[in-house]
Design a protein around this motif. Sequence first.
Motif, mmCIF file in Angstrom:
data_model
loop_
_atom_site.group_PDB
_atom_site.id
_atom_site.type_symbol
_atom_site.label_atom_id
_atom_site.label_comp_id
_atom_site.label_asym_id
_atom_site.label_seq_id
_atom_site.Cartn_x
_atom_site.Cartn_y
_atom_site.Cartn_z
ATOM 1 N N THR A 75 0.918 -1.189 0.043
ATOM 2 C CA THR A 75 -0.026 -0.075 -0.071
ATOM 3 C C THR A 75 1.032 1.163 0.060
ATOM 4 O OG1 THR A 75 -0.113 0.450 2.353
ATOM 5 C CG2 THR A 75 -1.866 -1.065 1.307
ATOM 6 N N GLU A 76 0.386 2.419 -0.515
ATOM 7 C CA GLU A 76 1.141 3.664 -0.678
ATOM 8 C C GLU A 76 1.337 4.065 0.945
ATOM 9 O OE1 GLU A 76 2.697 5.424 -3.036
ATOM 10 O OE2 GLU A 76 2.050 3.781 -4.489
ATOM 11 N N ASP A 77 0.214 3.899 1.718
ATOM 12 C CA ASP A 77 0.520 4.500 2.959
ATOM 13 C C ASP A 77 1.669 3.747 3.487
ATOM 14 O OD1 ASP A 77 -0.494 5.932 5.500
ATOM 15 O OD2 ASP A 77 -0.752 4.088 6.293
ATOM 16 N N ARG A 117 4.910 5.306 2.202
ATOM 17 C CA ARG A 117 5.000 6.506 2.921
ATOM 18 C C ARG A 117 5.781 6.344 4.056
ATOM 19 N NH1 ARG A 117 2.575 9.463 5.895
ATOM 20 N NH2 ARG A 117 0.967 8.030 6.080
#
Length: 203
Positions: free
Chosen positions: A167-169, A172
């Motif tokens: 996931t991008e979260d 990040r």
Amino acid sequence: MKFTFYISIVFLLVSCVNPIEKSNEKVKSSIYKLGTEIKQNYSQYEKGIQSSGYLTLLSLDRLEKDKNQIESKNILRKAENIFKKFTEKNQSLVTELKSQLDSLQPTKSFNEKEIEEVKSIFKESIDVTKSNFKIDSTTISISKKIINLIDGDCNYVIQENQVRFYTEDCIRRYNFLNTQLESAIVFANFEISKRKLNKLNNN
């Protein structure tokens, strides 16, 4: 009779000076002993950290084998305990060292300037220890957050020598922590280089 009288006078004059001189000698001996103990305490801490496996905590080869992060948590637990013991002992030694330094008294053979020079030498040593403490505390804290991240909701795989999240979260959050860790390491190396340069300039 006169000889005995003069001897008595000399003894009285010397005895007026000697207590401070003797006190300073005892204090100086204690100061250098404490300085040695502070260095030894940090040396033992470094050896303990190395033996705990902390230096390979975020190694991708090790992480790939430690799927459930059991070994990672054990390493962190050991590192945190070693750091805690070092900190407690170091604070006690530094407090005593400061107290001893403040108890030095100026005399003809050991004037105020010389006392300040001694204080300056040990202040530098204390500042170095404080700097190392701050850096090590920061890196351990960030490393723990990274392990908690990959042990939590962020599923990942290790491919081509990189951690890849789904996931991008998670990407990040991982990149943010990794950047913090890299910055702390760069800062640590900068501090070491700066101290070496200052030492060379002073010499």
